[in-house]
Design a protein around this motif. Sequence first.
Motif, PDB file in Angstrom:
ATOM      1  N   LEU A 198      -7.462  18.133   1.568  1.00 22.59           N
ATOM      2  CA  LEU A 198      -6.551  17.769   2.650  1.00 22.59           C
ATOM      3  C   LEU A 198      -5.301  17.164   2.035  1.00 22.59           C
ATOM      4  N   GLN A 199      -4.198  17.200   2.773  1.00 22.45           N
ATOM      5  CA  GLN A 199      -2.943  16.628   2.311  1.00 22.45           C
ATOM      6  C   GLN A 199      -2.498  15.589   3.327  1.00 22.45           C
ATOM      7  N   LEU A 200      -2.282  14.375   2.853  1.00 28.76           N
ATOM      8  CA  LEU A 200      -1.898  13.278   3.733  1.00 28.76           C
ATOM      9  C   LEU A 200      -0.543  12.735   3.308  1.00 28.76           C
ATOM     10  N   PHE A 201       0.398  12.760   4.231  1.00 30.65           N
ATOM     11  CA  PHE A 201       1.729  12.196   4.015  1.00 30.65           C
ATOM     12  C   PHE A 201       1.735  10.851   4.715  1.00 30.65           C
ATOM     13  N   GLU A 202       1.926   9.778   3.948  1.00 34.81           N
ATOM     14  CA  GLU A 202       1.777   8.446   4.515  1.00 34.81           C
ATOM     15  C   GLU A 202       2.505   7.427   3.652  1.00 34.81           C
ATOM     16  N   PHE A 203       2.523   6.181   4.130  1.00 38.01           N
ATOM     17  CA  PHE A 203       3.012   5.103   3.284  1.00 38.01           C
ATOM     18  C   PHE A 203       2.112   3.892   3.455  1.00 38.01           C
ATOM     19  N   GLU A 204       1.969   3.148   2.385  1.00 38.12           N
ATOM     20  CA  GLU A 204       0.966   2.090   2.270  1.00 38.12           C
ATOM     21  C   GLU A 204       1.070   1.033   3.359  1.00 38.12           C
ATOM     22  N   ALA A 205       2.256   0.654   3.736  1.00 31.69           N
ATOM     23  CA  ALA A 205       2.430  -0.446   4.688  1.00 31.69           C
ATOM     24  C   ALA A 205       2.179  -0.041   6.139  1.00 31.69           C
ATOM     25  N   CYS A 206       1.913   1.221   6.396  1.00 31.27           N
ATOM     26  CA  CYS A 206       1.742   1.710   7.760  1.00 31.27           C
ATOM     27  C   CYS A 206       0.312   1.474   8.241  1.00 31.27           C
ATOM     28  N   PRO A 207       0.119   0.663   9.306  1.00 34.54           N
ATOM     29  CA  PRO A 207      -1.237   0.406   9.787  1.00 34.54           C
ATOM     30  C   PRO A 207      -1.918   1.668  10.343  1.00 34.54           C
ATOM     31  N   PHE A 208      -1.133   2.607  10.856  1.00 35.47           N
ATOM     32  CA  PHE A 208      -1.710   3.845  11.362  1.00 35.47           C
ATOM     33  C   PHE A 208      -2.216   4.714  10.212  1.00 35.47           C
ATOM     34  N   CYS A 209      -1.488   4.684   9.099  1.00 35.89           N
ATOM     35  CA  CYS A 209      -1.912   5.442   7.921  1.00 35.89           C
ATOM     36  C   CYS A 209      -3.215   4.870   7.359  1.00 35.89           C
ATOM     37  N   ARG A 210      -3.365   3.580   7.473  1.00 34.32           N
ATOM     38  CA  ARG A 210      -4.592   2.960   6.965  1.00 34.32           C
ATOM     39  C   ARG A 210      -5.817   3.511   7.701  1.00 34.32           C
ATOM     40  N   ARG A 211      -5.698   3.788   8.987  1.00 33.26           N
ATOM     41  CA  ARG A 211      -6.825   4.353   9.747  1.00 33.26           C
ATOM     42  C   ARG A 211      -7.313   5.651   9.109  1.00 33.26           C
ATOM     43  N   GLU A 212      -6.360   6.501   8.689  1.00 32.53           N
ATOM     44  CA  GLU A 212      -6.748   7.770   8.082  1.00 32.53           C
ATOM     45  C   GLU A 212      -7.443   7.534   6.752  1.00 32.53           C
ATOM     46  N   ARG A 213      -6.910   6.620   5.962  1.00 29.79           N
ATOM     47  CA  ARG A 213      -7.546   6.324   4.668  1.00 29.79           C
ATOM     48  C   ARG A 213      -8.962   5.790   4.877  1.00 29.79           C
ATOM     49  N   GLU A 214      -9.146   4.939   5.888  1.00 29.38           N
ATOM     50  CA  GLU A 214     -10.482   4.400   6.164  1.00 29.38           C
ATOM     51  C   GLU A 214     -11.423   5.494   6.657  1.00 29.38           C
TER      52      GLU A 214
END
Length: 188
Positions: free
Chosen positions: A13-29
Motif C-alpha cells: 500500500l502507499q500512504l501519503f501523510e505527515f507525522e503531525a496529522c492526527p488523522f494520518c496517525r489513525r491509518e498508521r495505527e
Amino acid sequence: MSTDVSSSPPLRLQLFEFEACPFCRREREAMTELHLSVEVYPCPKGSVRHRELVNSVNERFPFLIDPNTDTSMYESGDIVKYLFNQYGNGRGPSTGLLERLDPPPQMLELFSYENNSYTRLVREALCELELPYVLHNIGEGSTRMRSLSGSDKVPFLVDPNTGVQLGDYQKILAYLFKTILHQYLHSA
C-alpha cells in the motif's frame, strides 16, 4: 499461534501523510493492528515532492493508494474501514480508530516558553488529540510564571474542568492520553 490478523497484499500500500496529522496517525495505527507493510510518502507542510501527486487529486491527508485493488482514497475513517474490510480477515478495528474526541467544556491552559523541548511534546500531544487550549507564553526564568501558574516548572498544565494542575511533562502526557482521552471520547 500467530497474532497476525491480516491478509498481506502482494503489492505494498502507499500512504501519503505527515507525522503531525492526527488523522494520518489513525491509518498508521490501523496498519499496525493489521501488520501491514506500507510505502510512506512524507508530505510535510510546504513540501512539494510528494504533495504534488495528492494535491492534483484532492489536497487532503492522509491519502491511500492500494495498487492491489486499484483503490485511491482519503478520509481517515473511510481508509480505516477499507483496510479492515480488505485485509482484516473479518476483524473490525479496535476502539478508538473510528472515534473522535470532543473537547472539554473549558479550554485547558498550558504555560510554557517556546524553546523548551518538554513543552513541545505536550503541544504535540494536544495537537494530536485536537484539543484547543490557551497557551500562556512565559519567558524562561520569568517571575510572571510563578504568579500565573503557582509554579516555576514548564510545561505546566491547568485543567479548569477538573482542577488538575501538573508541572511534569510525563504526568501531563499521561493525564492527556488517559484521563482526557477517556472522558471525552465518542463514536464518530
